[in-house]
Write an enzyme that holds these catalytic residues in place. Structure first.
Site, PDB file in Angstrom:
ATOM      1  N   CYS A  20     -18.370  -3.803 -17.221  1.00 58.29           N
ATOM      2  CA  CYS A  20     -17.515  -4.037 -16.276  1.00 58.29           C
ATOM      3  C   CYS A  20     -16.149  -4.441 -16.582  1.00 58.29           C
ATOM      4  O   CYS A  20     -15.861  -5.165 -17.256  1.00 58.29           O
ATOM      5  CB  CYS A  20     -18.106  -5.754 -15.768  1.00 58.29           C
ATOM      6  SG  CYS A  20     -17.033  -6.214 -14.502  1.00 58.29           S
ATOM      7  N   CYS A  80     -14.236  -7.296 -15.936  1.00 56.01           N
ATOM      8  CA  CYS A  80     -14.429  -8.478 -16.676  1.00 56.01           C
ATOM      9  C   CYS A  80     -14.156  -8.640 -18.163  1.00 56.01           C
ATOM     10  O   CYS A  80     -13.373  -9.550 -18.643  1.00 56.01           O
ATOM     11  CB  CYS A  80     -16.151  -8.752 -16.714  1.00 56.01           C
ATOM     12  SG  CYS A  80     -16.935  -8.375 -15.062  1.00 56.01           S
ATOM     13  N   ASP A  81     -14.304  -7.314 -18.527  1.00 53.17           N
ATOM     14  CA  ASP A  81     -14.102  -7.427 -20.330  1.00 53.17           C
ATOM     15  C   ASP A  81     -12.981  -6.428 -20.543  1.00 53.17           C
ATOM     16  O   ASP A  81     -12.570  -6.494 -21.821  1.00 53.17           O
ATOM     17  CB  ASP A  81     -15.556  -6.753 -21.015  1.00 53.17           C
ATOM     18  CG  ASP A  81     -16.705  -7.683 -20.355  1.00 53.17           C
ATOM     19  OD1 ASP A  81     -16.521  -8.771 -20.330  1.00 53.17           O
ATOM     20  OD2 ASP A  81     -17.995  -7.164 -20.581  1.00 53.17           O
TER      21      ASP A  81
HETATM   22  P1  FAD Z   1     -27.689 -10.937  -9.625  1.00 52.50           P
HETATM   23  O1  FAD Z   1     -26.815 -11.754 -10.452  1.00 52.50           O
HETATM   24  O2  FAD Z   1     -27.875  -9.638 -10.020  1.00 52.50           O
HETATM   25  O3  FAD Z   1     -28.811 -11.722  -9.343  1.00 52.50           O
HETATM   26  C1  FAD Z   1     -30.082 -11.094  -8.882  1.00 52.50           C
HETATM   27  C2  FAD Z   1     -31.179 -12.157  -8.652  1.00 52.50           C
HETATM   28  O4  FAD Z   1     -32.092 -11.583  -7.848  1.00 52.50           O
HETATM   29  C3  FAD Z   1     -31.707 -12.519  -9.904  1.00 52.50           C
HETATM   30  O5  FAD Z   1     -32.259 -13.787  -9.878  1.00 52.50           O
HETATM   31  C4  FAD Z   1     -32.750 -11.573  -9.881  1.00 52.50           C
HETATM   32  O6  FAD Z   1     -33.997 -12.018 -10.922  1.00 52.50           O
HETATM   33  C5  FAD Z   1     -33.502 -11.548  -8.557  1.00 52.50           C
HETATM   34  N1  FAD Z   1     -34.011 -10.555  -7.955  1.00 52.50           N
HETATM   35  C6  FAD Z   1     -33.919  -9.256  -8.235  1.00 52.50           C
HETATM   36  N2  FAD Z   1     -34.926  -8.498  -7.856  1.00 52.50           N
HETATM   37  C7  FAD Z   1     -36.000  -9.408  -7.136  1.00 52.50           C
HETATM   38  C8  FAD Z   1     -37.219  -9.389  -6.485  1.00 52.50           C
HETATM   39  N3  FAD Z   1     -37.616  -7.959  -5.958  1.00 52.50           N
HETATM   40  N4  FAD Z   1     -37.724 -10.656  -6.157  1.00 52.50           N
HETATM   41  C9  FAD Z   1     -37.108 -11.767  -6.380  1.00 52.50           C
HETATM   42  N5  FAD Z   1     -35.862 -11.725  -7.154  1.00 52.50           N
HETATM   43  C10 FAD Z   1     -35.267 -10.701  -7.272  1.00 52.50           C
HETATM   44  N6  FAD Z   1     -18.741 -10.583 -13.098  1.00 52.50           N
HETATM   45  C11 FAD Z   1     -17.815 -11.177 -13.029  1.00 52.50           C
HETATM   46  O7  FAD Z   1     -17.143 -11.991 -11.911  1.00 52.50           O
HETATM   47  N7  FAD Z   1     -17.158 -11.801 -14.240  1.00 52.50           N
HETATM   48  C12 FAD Z   1     -17.740 -11.389 -15.221  1.00 52.50           C
HETATM   49  O8  FAD Z   1     -17.050 -11.708 -16.544  1.00 52.50           O
HETATM   50  C13 FAD Z   1     -18.722 -10.635 -15.445  1.00 52.50           C
HETATM   51  N8  FAD Z   1     -19.392 -10.125 -16.362  1.00 52.50           N
HETATM   52  C14 FAD Z   1     -20.367  -9.284 -16.322  1.00 52.50           C
HETATM   53  C15 FAD Z   1     -21.269  -8.704 -17.559  1.00 52.50           C
HETATM   54  C16 FAD Z   1     -22.382  -8.120 -17.624  1.00 52.50           C
HETATM   55  C17 FAD Z   1     -22.954  -7.707 -18.860  1.00 52.50           C
HETATM   56  C18 FAD Z   1     -22.927  -7.848 -16.259  1.00 52.50           C
HETATM   57  C19 FAD Z   1     -23.989  -7.211 -16.068  1.00 52.50           C
HETATM   58  C20 FAD Z   1     -22.346  -7.988 -15.364  1.00 52.50           C
HETATM   59  C21 FAD Z   1     -20.898  -8.896 -15.096  1.00 52.50           C
HETATM   60  N9  FAD Z   1     -20.432  -9.125 -14.125  1.00 52.50           N
HETATM   61  C22 FAD Z   1     -19.241 -10.021 -14.161  1.00 52.50           C
HETATM   62  C23 FAD Z   1     -21.026  -9.091 -12.658  1.00 52.50           C
HETATM   63  C24 FAD Z   1     -21.645 -10.368 -12.047  1.00 52.50           C
HETATM   64  O9  FAD Z   1     -22.690 -10.786 -13.064  1.00 52.50           O
HETATM   65  C25 FAD Z   1     -22.463  -9.818 -10.768  1.00 52.50           C
HETATM   66  O10 FAD Z   1     -21.429  -9.297  -9.860  1.00 52.50           O
HETATM   67  C26 FAD Z   1     -23.190 -11.113 -10.076  1.00 52.50           C
HETATM   68  O11 FAD Z   1     -23.929 -11.567 -10.867  1.00 52.50           O
HETATM   69  C27 FAD Z   1     -23.748 -10.721  -8.903  1.00 52.50           C
HETATM   70  O12 FAD Z   1     -24.609 -11.579  -8.488  1.00 52.50           O
HETATM   71  P2  FAD Z   1     -25.879 -11.565  -7.214  1.00 52.50           P
HETATM   72  O13 FAD Z   1     -26.371 -12.954  -7.306  1.00 52.50           O
HETATM   73  O14 FAD Z   1     -25.500 -10.800  -6.287  1.00 52.50           O
HETATM   74  O15 FAD Z   1     -26.801 -10.772  -8.157  1.00 52.50           O
END
Ligand code: FAD
Length: 310
Positions: A134, A137-138
């Site tokens: 990202c 982010c980084d």
């Molecule tokens: P996610 O965080 O992906 O959560 C999805 C959830 O759904 C999880 O609980 C998962 O287990 C669950 N799930 C998936 N499929 C199923 C299913 N079929 N049934 C039940 N549960 C399921 N963003 C920032 O703003 N700042 C940062 O510094 C940053 N750093 C990052 C670093 C890394 C290494 C990564 C990978 C991402 C980073 N991001 C950062 C991006 C950020 O993490 C995401 O934008 C954010 O987490 C998205 O949130 P979300 O709730 O939509 O999805």
């Protein structure tokens, strides 16, 4: 049955559950792994009002916050199938991998996404130790340093342009003979002095020393020659895959597999809402996911007061 059932326990799902529960309606949250991508993140510096935190710390704070309310948390539950209500205001069903099923008058889908990985030696080993996904982010962590961007699609070229303004030098490596990014982006990229573009390059290994990335190896696909580049960071930009495979055929998805939502977080199914990285909302970030999750919960509440029996 629940009034609101949230599927996914990342920032979007946590925020949706808190907003729903604060309306005093019965709320459940089922997640394969509570915390989502945040659990895999090291330093976080762009969650507004929190100057610095770390992934696991933010996950436990999110969980703590959800637990302040009467929310049924079902962790380690994977949803496998959504069966929409037969009529508006009826009960939706979500089937789980463990054979169980949950019913709810409204559902909020927030299953997030995952970065596509290169699958080469060193990538996993040096994740968060120079291997990043990202740039928003980084990027600032690599100020003045040398980095590579893997992938010449729109996200790779955007990342390279973005990083060129922060880091010392950017090498963009594209697997194919040509980059796929829009012409205007390619033109912008070529105008930058501290960027080198390598096409027909296949990254074969991320190398490191003392627990940190120190370079990468790639093969020139035209000549078969192997090369080494010394650098401190590798940004992998070969695609973000939404966790929506289980919804195919039941709800409208974009060509990239994202759940199509409107500005009220409504999906193609009445009473089913979606938020965060799994949706068509651009820019995949924690603050954006949290905002979208709260929006989805408020929309679900609005749906419920209009569509449930008095
Ligand atoms: P996610 O965080 O992906 O959560 C999805 C959830 O759904 C999880 O609980 C998962 O287990 C669950 N799930 C998936 N499929 C199923 C299913 N079929 N049934 C039940 N549960 C399921 N963003 C920032 O703003 N700042 C940062 O510094 C940053 N750093 C990052 C670093 C890394 C290494 C990564 C990978 C991402 C980073 N991001 C950062 C991006 C950020 O993490 C995401 O934008 C954010 O987490 C998205 O949130 P979300 O709730 O939509 O999805």
């Amino acid at each position: 049955p629940f009034e609101v059932l949230v599927i996914g326990g990342g920032p979007a799902g946590s925020s949706a559950a808190i907003y729903a529960a604060r309306k005093g309606i019965s709320t459940g949250i089922a997640a394969e792994r509570f915390g989502g991508q945040v659990a895999d993140t090291m330093g976080i510096e762009n969650l507004i009002s929190v100057t610095y935190t770390e992934g696991p710390k933010l996950v436990s704070a999110m969980e703590q916050h959800v637990k302040e309310y009467d929310v049924d948390i079902m962790n380690m539950q994977r949803a496998e199938k959504l069966i929409p209500a037969a009529q508006k205001g009826g009960l939706h069903e979500v089937r789980l991998a463990n054979g169980g099923s949950l019913k709810a008058r409204s559902v909020i889908l927030s299953t997030g996404a995952r970065w596509r990985q290169m699958g080469v030696p060193g990538e996993e080993e040096y994740r968060n130790k120079g291997v990043a996904y990202c740039p928003h982010c980084d990027g600032p962590l690599f100020k003045g340093k040398r980095v590579a961007v893997i992938g010449g699609g729109n996200s790779g070229v955007e990342a390279a342009i973005d990083l060129a303004g922060i880091v010392g030098h950017v090498t963009l490596i594209e697997f194919a003979a040509d980059m796929r990014a829009d012409d205007v982006l390619q033109k912008k990229l070529r105008s930058l002095k501290n960027v080198e573009i390598i096409t027909s390059g296949q990254t074969t290994e991320v190398t490191g020393e003392n627990g940190k990335v120190n370079g990468l190896n790639y093969t020139d696909r035209n000549t078969g020659e192997n090369h080494h580049i010394s650098l401190e960071g590798v940004f992998v930009q070969i695609g973000l895959v939404p966790n929506t495979e289980w919804l195919k055929g039941d709800i409208e998805l974009s060509q990239h597999g994202e759940i199509i939502v409107n500005d009220r977080a409504e999906t193609s199914i009445p009473g089913v809402f979606a938020a965060g990285d799994a949706t068509t909302v651009p820019y995949k970030q924690i603050v954006i996911s949290m905002g979208e999750g709260s929006k989805a919960a408020l929309s679900a509440f609005d749906f419920l007061i209009r569509n449930s029996a008095p």
